[in-house]
Write an enzyme that holds these catalytic residues in place. Structure first.
Site: not given
Ligand code: NAD
Ligand code: WQD
Length: 346
Positions: A124, A152, A148
């Site tokens: 992302s 990643k 979050y």
């Protein structure tokens, strides 16, 4: 090829599975349906005229993964499965590390044991944190502003180490910017559970009458109209990027990071105005406080993907909005089979 798609019942997964089937690949999906409905894949089968096996299983259960690999012997994996709500990741970080990091570790472990070493991973643009330069190229410094994003980053690091340990691994880290839109048929699209976090689903729910107005988070950013600027990318273009990355990996191997974005920024107000024009209705909005953790501007430098895998996005903002509206107006309550009461504004 035989391709295992984790999280294939979700928003980006369904669009990608459809393209894989259309291109003639054999596909199986593992998805625990924690953020999706079986109906999405049923419609994919209808659109493709082909079937896809769904294993309603969890990446956190190594035995389930083992069973799938032992019985089907995939040649490559596209790994979408993960939790993605930034706010929830702040409240429940362990759940995010468990699901996104430990889940990926289980997957990599079973892949290695079964000698399956071609992997396309959903990273992302969040791994660029608050980037100092725009547009953002892949070699910018990586950082994260929330749990979050850190999951990643951790997975990206894990993949770097794995590729360094054994040159047989072929890995693409695809850094998505802001995926929006839906398949042109209006049969599959984004179906957020509960209150949506992202801009387009919020606007779509206002347009369809489920929500009173859009809260615009911040009107005093250093941008032309004061609202945040993002690189929205059509989900069908994004899905094509996975097929291009996979082709490249099969022919060339190696470890790669590619931005999947359009290279164009649009502001929150531009998107609302475009939606209002296309849906031919008022989209009421109010400007409220900035949302914690948001950056002012984020858009991709997508030239590496163009140069190396021959991929570029084809669809502009109007198409993204038109396809979102087509999906939302045909499926005002998403895939859910029964009429739900209107969702109230919080
Ligand atoms: P989604 O929630 O629609 O799809 C993810 C799917 O994974 C869901 O169907 C869910 O049920 C499944 N899943 C989650 N945890 C699982 C587990 N432990 N075992 C099995 N299945 C599991 O999300 P999406 O928008 O399609 O995103 C796909 C991937 O792309 C995610 O990894 C996400 O972090 C990443 N990503 C998404 C965006 C975005 O804005 N949509 C942007 C950048 C990156
Ligand atoms: C876009 C713009 C908001 C909702 C997130 C994740 C990122 C990636 C993509 C997964 C911002 C504004 C939004 C609303 C608003 N996901 N907005 N009112 O924050 O760029 O990225 O999704 O990897 O990691 O952080 O996307 O759609 O939430 O916001 O004004 O109700 O819309 O402030 O400027 P974001 P978004």
């Amino acid at each position: 090829m035989r391709i295992l798609v984790t999280g294939g019942a979700g928003y980006i997964g369904t669009h990608t599975v459809l393209q894989l089937l259309t291109e003639g690949h054999d596909v199986q999906v593992i998805d625990n349906l924690c953020n999706s409905e079986r109906e999405g894949l049923r419609r994919v089968e209808e659109l493709a005229g082909r079937s896809v096996a769904l294993h309603t299983d969890d990446l956190l259960k190594p035995d389930s993964l083992e069973r799938i690999f032992a019985s089907w012997d995939p040649e490559a994996v596209i790994h979408f499965a993960g939790l993605k709500a930034v706010g929830q990741s702040v409240a429940e970080p362990l759940k995010y590390y468990q699901n996104n990091v430990a889940g990926t570790l289980n997957l990599l472990d079973v892949m290695e044991r079964h000698d399956v070493r071609i992997l396309v991973f959903s990273s992302s643009a969040t791994v660029y944190g608050d980037a100092t330069h725009q547009p953002i190229a892949e070699d910018q410094r990586l950082s994260a502003t929330n749990p979050y994003g850190r999951t990643k980053l951790h997975v990206e690091r894990m993949l770097d180490d794995l590729a360094a340990s054994d040159p047989r691994w072929a890995i693409a880290k695809l850094r998505y910017f802001n995926p929006v839109g839906a398949h042109a048929s209006g049969r599959i699209g984004e179906d957020p559970q509960g209150v949506p976090n992202n801009l387009l689903p919020v606007i779509a729910q206002v347009a369809v009458g489920h929500r009173e107005r859009v809260k615009v988070f911040g009107g005093d950013y250093p941008t032309p109209d004061g609202t945040g600027v993002r690189d929205f990318i059509h989900v069908v273009d994004l899905s094509s990027g996975h097929l291009a990355a996979l082709d490249y990996l099969v022919d060339n191997g190696g470890l790669h990071a590619w931005n999947l974005g359009t290279g164009q920024g649009s502001s929150v107000l531009e998107v609302i105005e475009s939606f209002s024009r296309i849906a031919d209705r008022d989209i009421p909005y109010e400007i409220v406080e900035r949302r914690t953790g948001d950056v002012a501007v984020s858009y991709a430098d997508p030239t590496a993907a163009r140069r190396e895998i021959g991929w570029k996005s084809e669809r502009g903002l109007e198409q993204m909005v038109a396809d979102t509206w087509n999906w939302q107006s045909q499926n005002p309550i998403g895939y859910k089979p029964e009429q739900c009461p209107a969702i109230e504004d919080e």
